[in-house]
Design a protein around this motif. Sequence first.
Motif, PDB file in Angstrom:
ATOM      1  N   VAL B 138       0.835  -1.202   0.000  1.00 20.24           N
ATOM      2  CA  VAL B 138       0.000   0.000   0.000  1.00 20.24           C
ATOM      3  C   VAL B 138       0.872   1.256   0.000  1.00 20.24           C
ATOM      4  O   VAL B 138       0.602   2.222  -0.717  1.00 20.24           O
ATOM      5  N   ARG B 139       1.969   1.205   0.780  1.00 21.16           N
ATOM      6  CA  ARG B 139       2.844   2.377   0.825  1.00 21.16           C
ATOM      7  C   ARG B 139       3.451   2.658  -0.553  1.00 21.16           C
ATOM      8  O   ARG B 139       3.463   3.795  -1.035  1.00 21.16           O
ATOM      9  N   ILE B 140       3.947   1.601  -1.231  1.00 21.95           N
ATOM     10  CA  ILE B 140       4.594   1.819  -2.532  1.00 21.95           C
ATOM     11  C   ILE B 140       3.576   2.249  -3.581  1.00 21.95           C
ATOM     12  O   ILE B 140       3.851   3.138  -4.384  1.00 21.95           O
ATOM     13  N   LEU B 141       2.390   1.667  -3.552  1.00 18.70           N
ATOM     14  CA  LEU B 141       1.356   2.118  -4.502  1.00 18.70           C
ATOM     15  C   LEU B 141       1.104   3.608  -4.306  1.00 18.70           C
ATOM     16  O   LEU B 141       0.970   4.355  -5.273  1.00 18.70           O
ATOM     17  N   GLY B 142       1.049   4.021  -3.054  1.00 13.18           N
ATOM     18  CA  GLY B 142       0.846   5.440  -2.761  1.00 13.18           C
ATOM     19  C   GLY B 142       1.989   6.283  -3.301  1.00 13.18           C
ATOM     20  O   GLY B 142       1.773   7.321  -3.921  1.00 13.18           O
ATOM     21  N   GLU B 143       3.240   5.799  -3.119  1.00 14.58           N
ATOM     22  CA  GLU B 143       4.399   6.537  -3.619  1.00 14.58           C
ATOM     23  C   GLU B 143       4.391   6.652  -5.132  1.00 14.58           C
ATOM     24  O   GLU B 143       4.930   7.591  -5.697  1.00 14.58           O
ATOM     25  N   MET B 144       3.786   5.699  -5.798  1.00 14.76           N
ATOM     26  CA  MET B 144       3.729   5.726  -7.251  1.00 14.76           C
ATOM     27  C   MET B 144       2.578   6.612  -7.753  1.00 14.76           C
ATOM     28  O   MET B 144       2.257   6.604  -8.927  1.00 14.76           O
ATOM     29  N   GLY B 145       1.943   7.301  -6.840  1.00 11.42           N
ATOM     30  CA  GLY B 145       0.891   8.229  -7.245  1.00 11.42           C
ATOM     31  C   GLY B 145      -0.444   7.562  -7.490  1.00 11.42           C
ATOM     32  O   GLY B 145      -1.283   8.096  -8.207  1.00 11.42           O
ATOM     33  N   VAL B 146      -0.653   6.382  -6.918  1.00 10.37           N
ATOM     34  CA  VAL B 146      -1.947   5.715  -7.050  1.00 10.37           C
ATOM     35  C   VAL B 146      -2.892   6.309  -6.002  1.00 10.37           C
ATOM     36  O   VAL B 146      -2.593   6.249  -4.807  1.00 10.37           O
ATOM     37  N   PRO B 147      -4.030   6.881  -6.430  1.00  8.04           N
ATOM     38  CA  PRO B 147      -4.946   7.429  -5.440  1.00  8.04           C
ATOM     39  C   PRO B 147      -5.649   6.296  -4.685  1.00  8.04           C
ATOM     40  O   PRO B 147      -5.980   5.267  -5.282  1.00  8.04           O
ATOM     41  N   ARG B 154      -6.956  -3.923  -3.546  1.00 11.24           N
ATOM     42  CA  ARG B 154      -7.983  -4.975  -3.522  1.00 11.24           C
ATOM     43  C   ARG B 154      -8.663  -5.161  -4.874  1.00 11.24           C
ATOM     44  O   ARG B 154      -9.588  -5.950  -5.016  1.00 11.24           O
ATOM     45  N   ARG B 155      -8.207  -4.424  -5.888  1.00  9.96           N
ATOM     46  CA  ARG B 155      -8.837  -4.487  -7.209  1.00  9.96           C
ATOM     47  C   ARG B 155      -8.119  -5.493  -8.106  1.00  9.96           C
ATOM     48  O   ARG B 155      -6.946  -5.780  -7.910  1.00  9.96           O
ATOM     49  N   TYR B 156      -8.846  -5.959  -9.106  1.00  8.96           N
ATOM     50  CA  TYR B 156      -8.251  -6.834 -10.115  1.00  8.96           C
ATOM     51  C   TYR B 156      -7.713  -5.972 -11.258  1.00  8.96           C
ATOM     52  O   TYR B 156      -8.221  -4.876 -11.480  1.00  8.96           O
ATOM     53  N   PRO B 157      -6.714  -6.492 -11.996  1.00  7.96           N
ATOM     54  CA  PRO B 157      -6.085  -5.657 -13.032  1.00  7.96           C
ATOM     55  C   PRO B 157      -7.090  -5.041 -14.009  1.00  7.96           C
ATOM     56  O   PRO B 157      -6.945  -3.877 -14.390  1.00  7.96           O
ATOM     57  N   HIS B 158      -8.128  -5.809 -14.403  1.00  9.08           N
ATOM     58  CA  HIS B 158      -9.026  -5.273 -15.432  1.00  9.08           C
ATOM     59  C   HIS B 158      -9.880  -4.131 -14.913  1.00  9.08           C
ATOM     60  O   HIS B 158     -10.521  -3.429 -15.680  1.00  9.08           O
ATOM     61  N   GLN B 159      -9.887  -3.934 -13.589  1.00 12.41           N
ATOM     62  CA  GLN B 159     -10.704  -2.853 -13.031  1.00 12.41           C
ATOM     63  C   GLN B 159      -9.972  -1.519 -13.016  1.00 12.41           C
ATOM     64  O   GLN B 159     -10.540  -0.514 -12.621  1.00 12.41           O
ATOM     65  N   LEU B 160      -8.700  -1.518 -13.421  1.00 17.94           N
ATOM     66  CA  LEU B 160      -7.914  -0.281 -13.391  1.00 17.94           C
ATOM     67  C   LEU B 160      -7.706   0.260 -14.801  1.00 17.94           C
ATOM     68  O   LEU B 160      -7.712  -0.492 -15.769  1.00 17.94           O
ATOM     69  N   ARG B 167       1.275   2.101 -13.253  1.00 15.02           N
ATOM     70  CA  ARG B 167       1.805   2.525 -11.958  1.00 15.02           C
ATOM     71  C   ARG B 167       1.883   1.332 -11.002  1.00 15.02           C
ATOM     72  O   ARG B 167       2.857   1.179 -10.258  1.00 15.02           O
ATOM     73  N   ALA B 168       0.855   0.469 -11.042  1.00 15.46           N
ATOM     74  CA  ALA B 168       0.862  -0.709 -10.174  1.00 15.46           C
ATOM     75  C   ALA B 168       2.012  -1.635 -10.550  1.00 15.46           C
ATOM     76  O   ALA B 168       2.656  -2.234  -9.681  1.00 15.46           O
ATOM     77  N   MET B 169       2.293  -1.739 -11.858  1.00 17.43           N
ATOM     78  CA  MET B 169       3.380  -2.628 -12.267  1.00 17.43           C
ATOM     79  C   MET B 169       4.733  -2.058 -11.830  1.00 17.43           C
ATOM     80  O   MET B 169       5.625  -2.806 -11.406  1.00 17.43           O
ATOM     81  N   ILE B 170       4.875  -0.736 -11.924  1.00 14.22           N
ATOM     82  CA  ILE B 170       6.121  -0.123 -11.456  1.00 14.22           C
ATOM     83  C   ILE B 170       6.231  -0.333  -9.949  1.00 14.22           C
ATOM     84  O   ILE B 170       7.310  -0.635  -9.431  1.00 14.22           O
ATOM     85  N   ALA B 171       5.107  -0.222  -9.232  1.00 12.56           N
ATOM     86  CA  ALA B 171       5.117  -0.460  -7.784  1.00 12.56           C
ATOM     87  C   ALA B 171       5.567  -1.881  -7.494  1.00 12.56           C
ATOM     88  O   ALA B 171       6.384  -2.124  -6.607  1.00 12.56           O
ATOM     89  N   MET B 172       5.065  -2.845  -8.265  1.00 11.99           N
ATOM     90  CA  MET B 172       5.459  -4.237  -8.045  1.00 11.99           C
ATOM     91  C   MET B 172       6.952  -4.403  -8.302  1.00 11.99           C
ATOM     92  O   MET B 172       7.661  -5.055  -7.523  1.00 11.99           O
ATOM     93  N   ALA B 173       7.443  -3.781  -9.386  1.00 14.87           N
ATOM     94  CA  ALA B 173       8.857  -3.897  -9.710  1.00 14.87           C
ATOM     95  C   ALA B 173       9.715  -3.290  -8.604  1.00 14.87           C
ATOM     96  O   ALA B 173      10.800  -3.775  -8.316  1.00 14.87           O
ATOM     97  N   LEU B 174       9.234  -2.208  -7.982  1.00 14.14           N
ATOM     98  CA  LEU B 174      10.045  -1.519  -6.978  1.00 14.14           C
ATOM     99  C   LEU B 174       9.830  -2.063  -5.573  1.00 14.14           C
ATOM    100  O   LEU B 174      10.470  -1.598  -4.630  1.00 14.14           O
ATOM    101  N   ILE B 198       3.869   8.968 -16.305  1.00 14.96           N
ATOM    102  CA  ILE B 198       4.730   7.812 -16.031  1.00 14.96           C
ATOM    103  C   ILE B 198       6.207   8.181 -16.215  1.00 14.96           C
ATOM    104  O   ILE B 198       7.063   7.768 -15.429  1.00 14.96           O
ATOM    105  N   LEU B 199       6.513   8.998 -17.239  1.00 12.95           N
ATOM    106  CA  LEU B 199       7.903   9.414 -17.442  1.00 12.95           C
ATOM    107  C   LEU B 199       8.373  10.268 -16.267  1.00 12.95           C
ATOM    108  O   LEU B 199       9.521  10.166 -15.819  1.00 12.95           O
ATOM    109  N   ASP B 200       7.469  11.111 -15.770  1.00 10.48           N
ATOM    110  CA  ASP B 200       7.766  11.931 -14.597  1.00 10.48           C
ATOM    111  C   ASP B 200       8.116  11.032 -13.408  1.00 10.48           C
ATOM    112  O   ASP B 200       9.073  11.277 -12.672  1.00 10.48           O
ATOM    113  N   LEU B 201       7.344   9.963 -13.258  1.00 10.19           N
ATOM    114  CA  LEU B 201       7.569   8.999 -12.180  1.00 10.19           C
ATOM    115  C   LEU B 201       8.921   8.309 -12.338  1.00 10.19           C
ATOM    116  O   LEU B 201       9.693   8.187 -11.381  1.00 10.19           O
TER     117      LEU B 201
END
Lengths: 329, 344
Positions: B138-147, B154-160, B167-174, B198-201
């Motif tokens: 949750v912390r990393i998702l937040g850092e990646m700018g996920v509101p 708690r969401r599935y990929p197709h819901q985003l 952003r979630a994939m970058i969060a997973m990588a990091l 995303i480039l800004d991130l």
Amino acid sequence: MTATPPAPTALLAVRNLSKTYHVGHGQHLTAVDGISLSVMPGEMLGLVGESGCGKSTLGRCMLRLTDISAGQVMFEGRDITTLPERHLRPLRPRMQMVFQDSSACLNPRRRVRDLLAEPLRVHPGPDGRRRPGADIDRRVHDLMDLVGLSATALARYPHEFSGGQRQRINIARALALSPRLIVADEPVSALDVSVQAQIVNLFADLQARLGLTYVFVAHDLAVVRQVSNRVAVMYLGTIVEIGPTDSVLHHPVHPYTAALTAAVPRPVVGARPPPPLGGDIPSPVNRPAGCRFHTRCPYAQDRCRVDEPVLRPIRPGHEAACHFPLAPS
Amino acid sequence: MPADRSAPLLDVRDLCIGFPARGGMVPIVDHVSFTMPEAGILGLVGESGSGKSVTAMAIMGLIDAPGVRVSGSVRFRGRELIGLPPRQMRRLRGRDIAMIFQDPMTAFTPVYTIGWQIDEQIRAHERVTRAQARARTVRILGEMGVPDPERVARRYPHQLSGGLRQRAMIAMALSCNPTLLIADEPTTALDVTVQAQILDLIRSLRGMHGSSVLLITHDMGVVAQTCDSTLVLYSGRVAETGPTARVFDRPGHPYTAALLDSIPPLYGPRPDRLPAISGTPPTPMDRPAGCAFGPRCAHVHAACTTTPPALVPLGPDHAAACVLPAEGTPLPPRILRASNDTCP
């Protein structure tokens, strides 16, 4: 007393055009929402916007490739909105389309010669009779010449060509019946940069040689600038700004156009990009009330949340739909 | 084995990747060498088929197609990765070197929530409880700018949306704080305003996490605005490498120069015709004996047609695989034209 010259007739005009899809659960997706615009003969109109803005749907509606939910489409001054296919067919040679995926459009089991000859066999010649084989053959050779392919390629199959060459074949086929209007939907976005420039040049050359009218649908603003003299920027099914290419792209007055042009990464080192626009494009099924852009607009005010702006003149030939247009830069 | 801190973060030497075809080996990647410093962003650019993705897959040890031959050396902090036993590679992958892909929809599995998948990666590499893993997710998702990161987890990929998925994939990588992030066309499937986010991130990662990024792209604009240094690949070989500003202002390889010239300008005068490069890149099977770009090059001459030109140094960290500089006729600088294309 001199007679006033007759007003020039638009080659293509759409009035309050809407296209709605049913997406299940009693919901509707309005891909194109009450758009009006006209395209004059010889004009090159660029339709730009992000995915889901309705630019491709608008392009298809213009050619009646999909049925229209509401509004009107006029081609050569004639209402074709509800024209039955049987009456539409004689008009088809004058309006053609080029698609993004160059291989999906070409039957893999037919040779280039047959692919190019097919429209000439299907549609009667100018005298209303079937075209003689020799005429078709001559025309096929001319077409290959026109798009810069050698006649030796006629006996080959689509898979034997690179993406750029296949797009040349598609363009040749669209030109086979000497159309007046070509709607091109992202024709270069699947191509590599070095090949993209060749096809962009080909579009420009063909326009100059044949006096074609283009509607060029693309997301790449720099490509659109190269092939358009007028640009319409779309957001969630409407046109937010329209006008002469460089007036719109260099001096945008709608905050969305300004954000879109600023977001394009330019191949220039040191030009630090401005802070990006926040948020995502809202779903076209559940559009925001008021101005559609207000959820992401850095300048949104109370009025923007309730009152939907309409296109109004900003500069000669340049219109924007915004309550608080940006000052010219 | 302790990591060697004095060695470059990543040192690729003479990497060759051959795929079996037509009864022989087809060299998809041909003697590619480069190094990546700590906390740098290197842009790997090239057209489709230039070998940029395969290079990244080889670094990650993800090529396991039968018959493929990978040779040369890939050293990560001095440790050789080519030929590393799968068990050790697996421990490194995801923790020290992470990768994000062009299409986050296919990189996530659709049957688990985003949070579950990120938790799993953390728990695979570190001994933490489920609750601790979720807190970090949750912390990393937040850092990646996920509101509202708790809800998104708690969401599935197709819901985003596409931007949120990336952003979630970058969060997973990091999530395991990797030293090196390999990003393979991370913004190609995104709209331009979302791409800018995303480039800004990605630019901010090195400040936030101290990560180095190997950014694979075909877009010279993305490179110019994101990367410190640039490596241009053409037909599986290095055409040019150097600091990004230098490569864009004074390209040493005619391919780099022609590629930059063929991009339509958004600002400045509009040319009647774009200076296009004629022809198409050769397939690896029909690569010419000499310079692979020779058949499309405006400067081609006899010296180009015998052997592939070696990389010639042109300045600090700048080199191009072209015979022109050695012959005393280097390309003129591009600086003037580039300044025309800046925003008024």
